[in-house]
Design a protein around this motif. Structure first.
Motif, PDB file in Angstrom:
ATOM      1  N   GLN A  72       0.822  -1.202   0.000  1.00 38.62           N
ATOM      2  CA  GLN A  72       0.000   0.000   0.000  1.00 38.62           C
ATOM      3  C   GLN A  72       0.861   1.259   0.000  1.00 38.62           C
ATOM      4  OE1 GLN A  72      -2.879  -0.141   3.176  1.00 38.62           O
ATOM      5  NE2 GLN A  72      -3.998  -1.866   2.251  1.00 38.62           N
ATOM      6  N   ARG A  73       1.931   1.261   0.811  1.00 37.66           N
ATOM      7  CA  ARG A  73       2.846   2.416   0.821  1.00 37.66           C
ATOM      8  C   ARG A  73       3.464   2.614  -0.557  1.00 37.66           C
ATOM      9  NH1 ARG A  73       4.912   0.238   5.678  1.00 37.66           N
ATOM     10  NH2 ARG A  73       6.780  -0.407   4.579  1.00 37.66           N
ATOM     11  N   GLU A  74       3.892   1.521  -1.174  1.00 37.20           N
ATOM     12  CA  GLU A  74       4.539   1.607  -2.484  1.00 37.20           C
ATOM     13  C   GLU A  74       3.554   2.108  -3.540  1.00 37.20           C
ATOM     14  OE1 GLU A  74       7.841   1.172  -5.112  1.00 37.20           O
ATOM     15  OE2 GLU A  74       7.595   1.428  -2.969  1.00 37.20           O
ATOM     16  N   ALA A  75       2.324   1.624  -3.500  1.00 35.09           N
ATOM     17  CA  ALA A  75       1.318   2.083  -4.459  1.00 35.09           C
ATOM     18  C   ALA A  75       1.052   3.576  -4.301  1.00 35.09           C
ATOM     19  CB  ALA A  75       0.027   1.283  -4.293  1.00 35.09           C
ATOM     20  N   LEU A  76       0.923   4.041  -3.059  1.00 36.17           N
ATOM     21  CA  LEU A  76       0.727   5.474  -2.820  1.00 36.17           C
ATOM     22  C   LEU A  76       1.910   6.292  -3.324  1.00 36.17           C
ATOM     23  CD1 LEU A  76      -0.820   5.427   0.767  1.00 36.17           C
ATOM     24  CD2 LEU A  76      -1.972   6.116  -1.340  1.00 36.17           C
ATOM     25  N   ARG A  77       3.114   5.824  -3.057  1.00 33.93           N
ATOM     26  CA  ARG A  77       4.320   6.524  -3.486  1.00 33.93           C
ATOM     27  C   ARG A  77       4.384   6.612  -5.014  1.00 33.93           C
ATOM     28  NH1 ARG A  77       7.646   3.410  -1.111  1.00 33.93           N
ATOM     29  NH2 ARG A  77       7.679   4.561   0.822  1.00 33.93           N
ATOM     30  N   LEU A  78       4.108   5.513  -5.684  1.00 35.01           N
ATOM     31  CA  LEU A  78       4.168   5.497  -7.148  1.00 35.01           C
ATOM     32  C   LEU A  78       3.079   6.372  -7.765  1.00 35.01           C
ATOM     33  CD1 LEU A  78       4.915   1.711  -7.709  1.00 35.01           C
ATOM     34  CD2 LEU A  78       6.500   3.620  -8.057  1.00 35.01           C
ATOM     35  N   LYS A  79       1.913   6.398  -7.146  1.00 38.27           N
ATOM     36  CA  LYS A  79       0.803   7.187  -7.690  1.00 38.27           C
ATOM     37  C   LYS A  79       0.978   8.678  -7.426  1.00 38.27           C
ATOM     38  CE  LYS A  79      -3.266   8.011  -9.423  1.00 38.27           C
ATOM     39  NZ  LYS A  79      -3.367   8.089 -10.862  1.00 38.27           N
ATOM     40  N   TYR A  80       1.290   9.054  -6.190  1.00 38.93           N
ATOM     41  CA  TYR A  80       1.253  10.462  -5.828  1.00 38.93           C
ATOM     42  C   TYR A  80       2.606  11.162  -5.841  1.00 38.93           C
ATOM     43  CZ  TYR A  80      -3.504   9.370  -4.773  1.00 38.93           C
ATOM     44  OH  TYR A  80      -4.804   8.961  -4.892  1.00 38.93           O
ATOM     45  N   VAL A  81       3.681  10.439  -5.671  1.00 35.47           N
ATOM     46  CA  VAL A  81       5.002  11.063  -5.738  1.00 35.47           C
ATOM     47  C   VAL A  81       5.541  10.961  -7.162  1.00 35.47           C
ATOM     48  CG1 VAL A  81       7.370  11.005  -4.886  1.00 35.47           C
ATOM     49  CG2 VAL A  81       5.473  10.627  -3.313  1.00 35.47           C
ATOM     50  N   GLU A  82       5.479   9.762  -7.728  1.00 37.17           N
ATOM     51  CA  GLU A  82       6.024   9.547  -9.071  1.00 37.17           C
ATOM     52  C   GLU A  82       5.010   9.808 -10.175  1.00 37.17           C
ATOM     53  OE1 GLU A  82       9.133   9.309  -9.408  1.00 37.17           O
ATOM     54  OE2 GLU A  82       9.489   9.034  -7.273  1.00 37.17           O
ATOM     55  N   ARG A 116      -5.622   4.618   0.869  1.00 45.43           N
ATOM     56  CA  ARG A 116      -6.128   5.954   1.216  1.00 45.43           C
ATOM     57  C   ARG A 116      -7.094   5.884   2.387  1.00 45.43           C
ATOM     58  NH1 ARG A 116      -6.136   6.643  -4.665  1.00 45.43           N
ATOM     59  NH2 ARG A 116      -8.248   5.800  -4.660  1.00 45.43           N
ATOM     60  N   ALA A 117      -7.972   4.883   2.380  1.00 49.83           N
ATOM     61  CA  ALA A 117      -8.943   4.744   3.469  1.00 49.83           C
ATOM     62  C   ALA A 117      -8.239   4.465   4.792  1.00 49.83           C
ATOM     63  CB  ALA A 117      -9.938   3.623   3.148  1.00 49.83           C
ATOM     64  N   ALA A 118      -7.241   3.595   4.778  1.00 48.38           N
ATOM     65  CA  ALA A 118      -6.515   3.278   6.010  1.00 48.38           C
ATOM     66  C   ALA A 118      -5.735   4.490   6.508  1.00 48.38           C
ATOM     67  CB  ALA A 118      -5.565   2.106   5.767  1.00 48.38           C
ATOM     68  N   ALA A 119      -5.083   5.217   5.600  1.00 47.62           N
ATOM     69  CA  ALA A 119      -4.313   6.401   6.001  1.00 47.62           C
ATOM     70  C   ALA A 119      -5.250   7.478   6.557  1.00 47.62           C
ATOM     71  CB  ALA A 119      -3.523   6.941   4.816  1.00 47.62           C
ATOM     72  N   ARG A 120      -6.397   7.640   5.916  1.00 44.73           N
ATOM     73  CA  ARG A 120      -7.365   8.628   6.384  1.00 44.73           C
ATOM     74  C   ARG A 120      -7.860   8.264   7.781  1.00 44.73           C
ATOM     75  NH1 ARG A 120     -10.914   8.065   2.524  1.00 44.73           N
ATOM     76  NH2 ARG A 120      -9.677   9.335   1.118  1.00 44.73           N
ATOM     77  N   ALA A 121      -8.163   7.002   8.004  1.00 46.80           N
ATOM     78  CA  ALA A 121      -8.671   6.564   9.311  1.00 46.80           C
ATOM     79  C   ALA A 121      -7.619   6.730  10.403  1.00 46.80           C
ATOM     80  CB  ALA A 121      -9.119   5.106   9.234  1.00 46.80           C
ATOM     81  N   LYS A 122      -6.366   6.395  10.093  1.00 50.92           N
ATOM     82  CA  LYS A 122      -5.317   6.457  11.107  1.00 50.92           C
ATOM     83  C   LYS A 122      -4.839   7.879  11.374  1.00 50.92           C
ATOM     84  CE  LYS A 122      -3.856   1.795  10.176  1.00 50.92           C
ATOM     85  NZ  LYS A 122      -2.842   0.870   9.765  1.00 50.92           N
ATOM     86  N   GLY A 123      -4.928   8.760  10.385  1.00 48.35           N
ATOM     87  CA  GLY A 123      -4.418  10.113  10.557  1.00 48.35           C
ATOM     88  C   GLY A 123      -5.467  11.166  10.808  1.00 48.35           C
ATOM     89  N   SER A 124      -6.732  10.782  10.752  1.00 48.08           N
ATOM     90  CA  SER A 124      -7.793  11.781  10.858  1.00 48.08           C
ATOM     91  C   SER A 124      -7.787  12.506  12.201  1.00 48.08           C
ATOM     92  CB  SER A 124      -9.156  11.148  10.600  1.00 48.08           C
ATOM     93  OG  SER A 124      -9.450  10.204  11.609  1.00 48.08           O
ATOM     94  N   ALA A 125      -7.518  11.805  13.267  1.00 46.15           N
ATOM     95  CA  ALA A 125      -7.539  12.439  14.588  1.00 46.15           C
ATOM     96  C   ALA A 125      -6.524  13.575  14.660  1.00 46.15           C
ATOM     97  CB  ALA A 125      -7.258  11.409  15.675  1.00 46.15           C
ATOM     98  N   TYR A 126      -5.339  13.364  14.156  1.00 48.34           N
ATOM     99  CA  TYR A 126      -4.307  14.389  14.224  1.00 48.34           C
ATOM    100  C   TYR A 126      -4.585  15.522  13.234  1.00 48.34           C
ATOM    101  CZ  TYR A 126       0.072  16.855  13.640  1.00 48.34           C
ATOM    102  OH  TYR A 126       1.013  17.850  13.550  1.00 48.34           O
ATOM    103  N   PHE A 127      -4.821  15.168  11.973  1.00 45.97           N
ATOM    104  CA  PHE A 127      -4.919  16.195  10.946  1.00 45.97           C
ATOM    105  C   PHE A 127      -6.204  17.003  11.016  1.00 45.97           C
ATOM    106  CE2 PHE A 127      -1.619  13.455   9.142  1.00 45.97           C
ATOM    107  CZ  PHE A 127      -0.652  14.419   8.921  1.00 45.97           C
TER     108      PHE A 127
END
Length: 193
Positions: free
Chosen positions: A141-151, A177-188
């Protein structure tokens, strides 16, 4: 016996595609590969060395280099092929790091500040939180996000690199994206300006 006459319709013509020469490969893709290795390994000599390893491996397996796309599309098979090589070389470099840990300077020691200290502190904190959230995701999942949004690769290119169908890549990105949103929503959501 009947013979069949075939002809090309003018709107169906595609221009002939010339294969790349080995000398053109770094000219076209060096900056892209270095950006990818730097994103994974951090900027510096190690990322540049790994990028050099990518091109050495590409030259060694030149017979497997795909033909560039005939028309302007989002899919570049040569770039996807290089990213597949780069991904494996980065994994090798990360394994070498684990076997031979060296003392590294902290990011705070190597960072050159630009702007107010308060903004830099907030930016560093948010970046640290984002890295922590992404670190909890599975590697694919990290690699897919990196390839899509960074590269900024297409789903087809990511699929080639990760050896998955474009539909499977889309699902993988959706879950990431769903997992990152769920885990980071409290902070952001709490720290929005």
């Amino acid at each position: 016996m009947t013979t069949r006459t075939t002809f090309a319709l003018p709107w169906r013509r595609t221009r002939a595609v010339e294969r790349l020469t080995p000398g053109e490969l770094p000219t076209r893709y060096l900056a892209t590969v270095v950006r990818y290795t730097s994103a994974r390994l951090g900027p510096g000599a190690e990322a540049e060395d790994v990028a050099a390893e990518v091109f050495a491996a590409a030259f060694a397996s030149w017979k497997h280099c795909p033909t560039p796309a005939a028309e302007a599309t989002d899919h570049d098979p040569v770039r996807a092929w290089l990213f597949g090589i780069a991904r494996r070389k980065v994994v090798d470099a990360l394994r070498r790091r684990q076997r031979h840990p060296e003392s590294e300077l902290s990011e705070a020691q190597t960072k050159i500040g630009a702007g107010s200290p308060e903004l830099e502190l907030l930016g560093d904190e948010a970046l640290g939180q984002l890295k922590a959230v992404l670190a909890t995701l599975p590697e694919d999942q990290r690699e897919a996000l990196r390839l899509k949004y960074v590269e900024e690769l297409s789903l087809v290119e990511i699929g080639i690199i990760l050896r998955r169908s474009p539909a499977a890549v889309g699902q993988l990105l959706h879950r990431a994206r769903a997992a990152a949103r769920a885990k980071g929503s409290a902070y952001f959501e709490e720290t929005e300006l």
